[in-house]
Design an enzyme around this catalytic site. Structure first.
Site, PDB file in Angstrom:
ATOM      1  N   GLU A 170       0.993  -1.274   0.115  1.00 34.80           N
ATOM      2  CA  GLU A 170       0.408   0.023  -0.108  1.00 34.80           C
ATOM      3  C   GLU A 170       1.093   1.298  -0.009  1.00 34.80           C
ATOM      4  OE1 GLU A 170      -2.120  -2.934   0.391  1.00 34.80           O
ATOM      5  OE2 GLU A 170      -3.387  -1.497  -0.088  1.00 34.80           O
ATOM      6  N   TYR A 172       3.381   1.845   2.177  1.00 37.18           N
ATOM      7  CA  TYR A 172       4.207   2.510   3.508  1.00 37.18           C
ATOM      8  C   TYR A 172       5.734   2.553   3.153  1.00 37.18           C
ATOM      9  CZ  TYR A 172      -0.570   2.797   4.587  1.00 37.18           C
ATOM     10  OH  TYR A 172      -1.718   3.528   5.737  1.00 37.18           O
ATOM     11  N   ARG A 220       3.029  -8.449   3.743  1.00 36.63           N
ATOM     12  CA  ARG A 220       2.368  -8.397   3.424  1.00 36.63           C
ATOM     13  C   ARG A 220       2.427  -7.766   2.005  1.00 36.63           C
ATOM     14  NH1 ARG A 220      -3.562  -5.081   4.378  1.00 36.63           N
ATOM     15  NH2 ARG A 220      -4.070  -4.657   1.918  1.00 36.63           N
ATOM     16  N   HIS A 258      -1.599   3.445  -1.510  1.00 40.26           N
ATOM     17  CA  HIS A 258      -2.499   4.860  -1.379  1.00 40.26           C
ATOM     18  C   HIS A 258      -2.931   5.678  -2.240  1.00 40.26           C
ATOM     19  CE1 HIS A 258      -4.249   2.625   2.104  1.00 40.26           C
ATOM     20  NE2 HIS A 258      -3.070   3.200   2.838  1.00 40.26           N
ATOM     21  N   GLN A 345     -18.020   4.185   3.512  1.00 39.43           N
ATOM     22  CA  GLN A 345     -18.179   5.923   4.794  1.00 39.43           C
ATOM     23  C   GLN A 345     -17.805   5.772   6.541  1.00 39.43           C
ATOM     24  OE1 GLN A 345     -22.476   5.796   1.340  1.00 39.43           O
ATOM     25  NE2 GLN A 345     -22.699   7.520   3.559  1.00 39.43           N
TER      26      GLN A 345
HETATM   27  P1  NAP Z   1     -26.766  17.716  -1.906  1.00 43.44           P
HETATM   28  O1  NAP Z   1     -25.217  16.748  -1.598  1.00 43.44           O
HETATM   29  O2  NAP Z   1     -26.935  18.329  -0.472  1.00 43.44           O
HETATM   30  O3  NAP Z   1     -26.221  17.746  -3.606  1.00 43.44           O
HETATM   31  C1  NAP Z   1     -27.712  18.688  -3.353  1.00 43.44           C
HETATM   32  C2  NAP Z   1     -26.744  19.936  -4.409  1.00 43.44           C
HETATM   33  O4  NAP Z   1     -28.362  20.590  -4.945  1.00 43.44           O
HETATM   34  C3  NAP Z   1     -26.538  20.493  -3.490  1.00 43.44           C
HETATM   35  O5  NAP Z   1     -24.555  20.419  -3.041  1.00 43.44           O
HETATM   36  C4  NAP Z   1     -26.586  22.231  -4.463  1.00 43.44           C
HETATM   37  O6  NAP Z   1     -25.552  22.594  -5.091  1.00 43.44           O
HETATM   38  C5  NAP Z   1     -27.875  22.454  -4.914  1.00 43.44           C
HETATM   39  N1  NAP Z   1     -28.610  22.713  -4.492  1.00 43.44           N
HETATM   40  C6  NAP Z   1     -29.279  22.317  -3.191  1.00 43.44           C
HETATM   41  N2  NAP Z   1     -29.983  23.472  -3.496  1.00 43.44           N
HETATM   42  C7  NAP Z   1     -30.526  24.082  -4.784  1.00 43.44           C
HETATM   43  C8  NAP Z   1     -31.736  24.591  -5.317  1.00 43.44           C
HETATM   44  N3  NAP Z   1     -32.673  24.971  -4.308  1.00 43.44           N
HETATM   45  N4  NAP Z   1     -31.659  25.390  -6.521  1.00 43.44           N
HETATM   46  C9  NAP Z   1     -30.310  24.451  -7.356  1.00 43.44           C
HETATM   47  N5  NAP Z   1     -29.535  24.045  -6.714  1.00 43.44           N
HETATM   48  C10 NAP Z   1     -29.882  23.051  -5.022  1.00 43.44           C
HETATM   49  O7  NAP Z   1     -27.749  16.241  -1.481  1.00 43.44           O
HETATM   50  P2  NAP Z   1     -28.111  14.740  -2.628  1.00 43.44           P
HETATM   51  O8  NAP Z   1     -26.925  15.012  -3.859  1.00 43.44           O
HETATM   52  O9  NAP Z   1     -28.853  14.826  -3.062  1.00 43.44           O
HETATM   53  O10 NAP Z   1     -27.052  14.087  -1.893  1.00 43.44           O
HETATM   54  C11 NAP Z   1     -27.631  13.732  -0.473  1.00 43.44           C
HETATM   55  C12 NAP Z   1     -26.623  12.592   0.227  1.00 43.44           C
HETATM   56  O11 NAP Z   1     -26.679  11.328   0.125  1.00 43.44           O
HETATM   57  C13 NAP Z   1     -25.312  13.044   0.398  1.00 43.44           C
HETATM   58  O12 NAP Z   1     -24.889  14.360   1.258  1.00 43.44           O
HETATM   59  C14 NAP Z   1     -24.717  12.058   0.767  1.00 43.44           C
HETATM   60  O13 NAP Z   1     -24.465  11.887   2.470  1.00 43.44           O
HETATM   61  C15 NAP Z   1     -25.401  11.352   0.394  1.00 43.44           C
HETATM   62  N6  NAP Z   1     -24.983   9.976  -1.399  1.00 43.44           N
HETATM   63  C16 NAP Z   1     -23.278  10.739  -1.456  1.00 43.44           C
HETATM   64  C17 NAP Z   1     -23.315   9.520  -2.720  1.00 43.44           C
HETATM   65  C18 NAP Z   1     -21.958   9.582  -2.966  1.00 43.44           C
HETATM   66  O14 NAP Z   1     -20.741   9.927  -1.900  1.00 43.44           O
HETATM   67  N7  NAP Z   1     -21.633   9.363  -3.796  1.00 43.44           N
HETATM   68  C19 NAP Z   1     -23.901   9.287  -3.295  1.00 43.44           C
HETATM   69  C20 NAP Z   1     -25.522   9.582  -3.226  1.00 43.44           C
HETATM   70  C21 NAP Z   1     -25.945   9.912  -2.477  1.00 43.44           C
HETATM   71  P3  NAP Z   1     -25.135  24.415  -5.288  1.00 43.44           P
HETATM   72  O15 NAP Z   1     -25.572  25.125  -4.298  1.00 43.44           O
HETATM   73  O16 NAP Z   1     -23.418  24.033  -5.597  1.00 43.44           O
HETATM   74  O17 NAP Z   1     -25.585  24.200  -6.510  1.00 43.44           O
END
Ligand code: NAP
Length: 680
Positions: A170, A172, A220, A258, A345
């Protein structure tokens, strides 16, 4: 023989190491939980590891312990350098031996991956993933470091460990000494592959001298460095031969440094994606070899062993997820295994954030003494409304404690947001999570009502009601939001064919990234397809396994739009965000930042964007000519039941997205639901 045992003859077969017999072929791979770092957490660490020994694991490896303070991963991180530490570790080894387990202490010198200013490396080169430039070990210091490893191993022996694992992969220190990439030394520890190899060989030789024959020395090995100027296959094989001669008992597999830009363990890496390389090493040596990376289910492990690809399988996160993985396998209760969905996560993302690791699906993991789900003494009738992650976890755990639980779900199937996640290419493991909960609802006798949208009066008579009604997608206030080209993210995920050839995705959070992926890629990628996409070559063809990427054709043009001006995806997981970004970049996604939404019409999505090099606040109009706009703009809590229930005087508890939608987050939802289940 129990049903499970007959289905997994290779996995459950003991392995005779001469002085020690392992009860099966399951190795719990090393994983730092952070309980290793503080002396006062030793009882918690013992409870965590003891539970896995009780659950039947054959051989366990602790998180990494530095053989000297200069080798610390973090300031004041875990080390094994003093007799007092060894005495303290008796608690751990006793907890494991009490349940007939075997355990190795991992010795890890961070080298240039150390997160402190006293880092020492093979040379002065800084790593691309850490802020500290190491000093180069002097020739004498290299010799002393060899002795440090051996002395730590001796202390581990005094602490009652069955052996040590020398961390040689990894990226190290040991791995750094091995490659021209990081070792430009001109003394006897560098200059040629043979000279670079001396470091691990001397460590193993000195260790074996000090600990004698009846002690496991596991090494490892990095089988694929996946970095430029990493080891060639011929060097890897030479090293393996040398290690065997120097006295190793077992060879474990490590894949990728990493700092490598190829993912090796995130959920989108197909299961058992690297066993082909372990199989090749196995042909070269006559000590048992261990396969690792993305092995999570008994049937996958059995197949690897039955095919002769390895002698043992290592799983770190799956055994973090479920202490009873082996026991359930032996008893034919595989469907009850809390699955590792490789999301990182709550485990690795925590570790890299300097927080204690646990599991998204099992918040009791590494919290065994703190989050206890004991049988209830006052069984109650509990209604849980909503069968997303929070509702499912709550219902299953409440029923497990002896409460009478009914689960109400408006949809025809359980799973909620997990069911959407399971449809994203590269997130297929979420299917396992849903299958697990579905199975456990049956095992625990939860009465499930599907297709039933309850109102408050339906819930009168229950002693407690848990509202886990989740979230609804936020619909932003943009002119033309009702235009037929607009889809919500659940619509786009469930029916991607509704999206046209040119798509704008509004919102670049986790879901915006997921939706983009769903519009561009196919699910259930094979190992070969995945290797082509990431350019993972056979190391006997290309040094370090680095080949050329071949991007599959994509069916759409996607633009991922956000209002922020920061880099896209900064809020994604530490260990997975870069993978998502790379995948979308490789698929040609356009990243649009600093947008202000104007309107949506037949021409597409109208925006204004900052003028590059213009005055502050100066903006220019811009039209993304797209056929479809997908809304991924976050969520809002669904809480309509809360007030009417309170008015009826029913005790109400709100969990998950229904409680806080701002950070809709399965980790928080499940932890909150489990903590509630432990309290009620
Ligand atoms: P989010 O992370 O809150 O992103 C939604 C995005 O929409 C915001 O970053 C914001 O970006 C934009 N937004 C918010 N209000 C808005 C408005 N009124 N008009 C236009 N744009 C707006 O929510 P999400 O994508 O639904 O994800 C939710 C949670 O799901 C994450 O925090 C995470 O915990 C989990 N999740 C994670 C993953 C991953 O890590 N791969 C995948 C799926 C879900 P701007 O303000 O910059 O436009």
């Amino acid at each position: 023989m129990t049903p499970g045992a007959s289905a997994y003859p290779h996995l459950l077969r003991p392995l005779d190491l001469g002085h020690l017999t392992l009860r099966n072929r399951v190795v719990m791979g090393s994983m730092h939980t952070k309980l290793e770092d503080r002396a006062r957490d030793i009882d918690k660490l013992a409870a965590y590891l003891g539970a896995r020994a009780e659950g039947g694991v054959g051989l366990m490896v602790t998180g990494g312990y530095a053989p000297s303070w200069r080798g610390w991963l973090l300031p004041f991180g875990s080390s094994m350098v003093r007799a007092a530490q060894a005495r303290r570790h008796r608690t751990v080894t006793d907890a494991v031996h009490e349940h007939d387990g075997a355990i190795l202490l991992q010795l890890l010198h961070a080298g240039r991956y150390a997160y402190h200013p006293f880092a020492q490396g093979a040379s002065r080169e800084k790593s691309p993933i850490t802020p500290f430039r190491p000093s180069a070990l002097s020739t004498r210091e290299v010799g002393r470091t060899v002795d440090d490893f051996a002395r730590s191993a001796r202390l581990a022996q005094r602490a009652g460990y069955d052996g040590v694992e020398i961390m040689g992969s990894e990226g190290y220190l040991v791995n750094q000494m091995l490659t021209a990439r990081t070792n430009d030394r001109t003394d006897e520890w560098g200059g040629s592959a043979a000279a670079r190899m001396r470091f691990p060989l001397e460590i193993v030789r000195r260790t074996r001298e000090l600990v004698g024959d009846d002690f496991v020395v596991q090494y490892r090995m990095s089988l694929l460095d996946l970095v430029p100027d990493g080891q060639s296959w011929a060097e890897t094989v030479d090293l393996a031969h040398g290690l065997v001669e120097a006295g190793v008992t077992l060879l474990n597999t490590g894949i990728g440094w990493h700092e490598s830009r190829i993912p090796t363990i995130v959920t989108s890496v197909p299961r058992a994606a690297f066993t082909w390389v372990t199989a090749r090493l196995r042909q070269e040596v006559d000590v048992p070899v261990i396969a690792s990376n993305r092995i999570n289910r008994p049937e996958v492990a059995e197949e690897i062993l039955a095919a002769g690809e390895a002698d043992l399988v290592s799983m770190a996160r799956p055994l973090l997820a479920d202490a009873d993985w082996v026991r359930k396998t032996e008893q034919g209760r595989e469907a009850e295994i809390i699955p590792c969905i490789a999301c990182n996560q709550a485990c690795l993302d925590h570790t890299f954030d300097n927080k204690r690791a646990t599991c998204i699906l099992n918040p009791r993991s590494a919290h065994e003494t703190e989050l206890v789900l004991s049988p209830t003494r006052s069984a109650r009738r509990v209604a849980v409304v909503g069968a997303g992650p929070a509702g499912l976890a709550c219902a299953v755990e409440l029923a497990g404690r002896g409460h009478t639980v009914e689960l109400f779900e408006a949809a025809e199937r359980v799973g909620g947001q997990f069911r959407l996640a399971a449809q994203i290419p590269g997130k297929e493991e979420f299917r396992q999570a849903i299958a697990y909960y579905e199975h456990m609802l049956g095992v625990r006798g939860v009465r499930v009502h599907l297709g039933m949208r309850v109102v408050a009066s339906d819930l009168e008579g229950f002693d407690e009601v848990v509202v886990a009604t989740g979230v609804a997608p936020r619909v932003p206030d943009i002119e033309g939001i009702d235009h037929p080209s607009v889809l919500t993210y659940p619509e786009a995920i469930r029916e991607p064919d509704r999206a046209g050839r040119r798509v704008a995705v509004i919102g670049a959070g986790g879901i915006g990234f997921d939706v983009s992926r769903a519009l561009l890629h196919e699910p259930d990628e094979t190992v070969d397809e995945w290797r082509e996409r990431w350019g993972v070559a056979d190391p006997w063809e290309e040094r370090a396994g680095l080949g050329d990427k071949e991007h599959p054709p994509v069916p759409r043009e996607v633009h991922l739009v956000q209002r922020k001006t920061s880099r896209h995806g900064t809020g994604l997981g530490k260990t997975s965000g870069w993978v998502h970004r790379t995948e979308l970049r490789d698929a040609g996604v356009g990243f649009v930042g600093g947008a202000e939404y104007v309107r949506i019409d037949d021409d597409g999505l109208h925006l204004t964007l900052p003028v590059e090099g213009g005055d502050k606040g100066e903006r220019r109009p811009y039209v993304l000519a797209v056929d479809t706009v997908v809304l991924c703009a976050g969520q809002e809590s669904v809480t309509d039941l809360v007030e009417p229930l309170a008015a009826l005087g029913v005790p109400v508890h709100v969990v998950g997205g229904a409680d806080v939608a701002a950070e809709l987050d399965a980790k928080r939802a499940i932890a909150q639901a489990t903590e509630l289940a432990a309290r009620l």
